[in-house]
Design an enzyme around this catalytic site. Structure first.
Site, PDB file in Angstrom:
ATOM      1  N   LYS A   1      -3.278 -31.193 -18.872  1.00 12.23           N
ATOM      2  CA  LYS A   1      -2.443 -30.026 -18.713  1.00 12.23           C
ATOM      3  C   LYS A   1      -1.318 -29.966 -19.744  1.00 12.23           C
ATOM      4  CE  LYS A   1      -2.137 -31.453 -14.450  1.00 12.23           C
ATOM      5  NZ  LYS A   1      -2.298 -31.922 -13.122  1.00 12.23           N
TER       6      LYS A   1
ATOM      7  N   GLU B   1      -3.204 -31.133 -28.889  1.00  8.91           N
ATOM      8  CA  GLU B   1      -2.640 -32.126 -27.962  1.00  8.91           C
ATOM      9  C   GLU B   1      -1.122 -32.017 -27.943  1.00  8.91           C
ATOM     10  OE1 GLU B   1      -2.937 -34.033 -25.623  1.00  8.91           O
ATOM     11  OE2 GLU B   1      -4.636 -35.397 -25.705  1.00  8.91           O
TER      12      GLU B   1
ATOM     13  N   ARG C   1       7.278 -29.840 -16.674  1.00  9.43           N
ATOM     14  CA  ARG C   1       6.426 -29.289 -17.739  1.00  9.43           C
ATOM     15  C   ARG C   1       6.964 -27.960 -18.260  1.00  9.43           C
ATOM     16  NH1 ARG C   1       1.469 -32.233 -17.737  1.00  9.43           N
ATOM     17  NH2 ARG C   1       0.765 -32.907 -15.693  1.00  9.43           N
TER      18      ARG C   1
ATOM     19  N   VAL D   1       9.731 -39.177 -22.453  1.00 12.26           N
ATOM     20  CA  VAL D   1      10.292 -37.828 -22.550  1.00 12.26           C
ATOM     21  C   VAL D   1       9.478 -36.851 -21.700  1.00 12.26           C
ATOM     22  CG1 VAL D   1      11.468 -38.007 -24.784  1.00 12.26           C
ATOM     23  CG2 VAL D   1       9.007 -37.510 -24.731  1.00 12.26           C
TER      24      VAL D   1
ATOM     25  N   ASP E   1       0.093 -40.965 -27.593  1.00 16.30           N
ATOM     26  CA  ASP E   1       0.874 -42.121 -27.175  1.00 16.30           C
ATOM     27  C   ASP E   1       0.149 -43.347 -27.729  1.00 16.30           C
ATOM     28  OD1 ASP E   1       2.429 -43.903 -25.740  1.00 16.30           O
ATOM     29  OD2 ASP E   1       2.594 -42.589 -24.002  1.00 16.30           O
TER      30      ASP E   1
END
Ligand code: PRP
Length: 182
Positions: free
Chosen positions: A45, A101, A167, A155, A105
């Site tokens: 998401k 994206e 979000r 973050v 990470d």
């Protein structure tokens, strides 16, 4: 001002900087794809906000698809084993795919996703990521377009969540440790 703003310790990337960066990325993509129509594949998401702003910033035709994947393992570290929760709705063979994206990470999700998408024989696959945590990257993934390289800190905002919240914040910021019991 939303009540969620109170949970943010520091704004790391203000909304205006995100907007400017997306305009830059879109201009570059328009240039690079002047003779091809890209198929944007958003990874849900987290990429929802970035996808919708990027698609609106592009001046040339593009189409959209979405995938949702989930990595096995704990919620804070990804294991590299990925499960498809929602697959693409159409065949991408012969298409010029750009994976959209929100953040890279460890790179494990993207590395798996690129292998999976390449197996479907698209004409080309590139990646655009709004954020990349350079210190956290465990596997090198070829990322054509990167918005911001950021330090390895937690973050939220602009698609990024903590326990599914935050979000919708228009900026990217660091959470107050008290929020997650730190
Ligand atoms: C986040 C992000 C990437 C992935 C990056 O998704 O959107 O897909 O993690 O991590 P990696 O580089 O370590 O693999 P997440 O699994 O949190 O799902 P979400 O987008 O629904 O929040």
């Amino acid at each position: 001002m939303s009540v969620l703003d109170e949970d943010i310790e520091e704004i790391r990337i203000p909304a205006e900087e995100i907007r400017a960066k997306i305009a830059e990325l879109a201009a570059q993509i328009d240039l690079d794809y002047a003779d091809r129509e890209p198929l944007l594949v958003g990874v849900l998401k987290g990429a929802a906000m970035f996808m919708s702003d990027l698609a609106r910033a592009l001046q040339r035709p593009s189409t959209m698809e979405f995938m949702a994947v989930s990595s096995y393992g704990s919620s804070t570290t990804s294991s590299g084993v990925v499960r498809i929760l929602k697959d693409l709705d159409r065949d991408i063979s012969g298409q010029h795919v750009i994976v959209v994206e929100d953040i890279i990470d460890s790179g494990l999700t993207l590395s798996w996703l690129l292998r999976n998408l390449r197996a479907r024989q698209p004409a080309s696959v590139e990646v655009v990521a709004l954020l990349r945590k350079t210190e956290a990257v465990k596997v090198e993934v070829p990322v054509r377009y990167v918005g911001f390289d950021i330090p390895n800190e937690f973050v939220v905002g602009y698609g990024l969540d903590y326990a599914e919240r935050y979000r919708g914040l228009p900026y990217i910021g660091r959470l107050r440790p008290a929020v997650y019991g730190g």
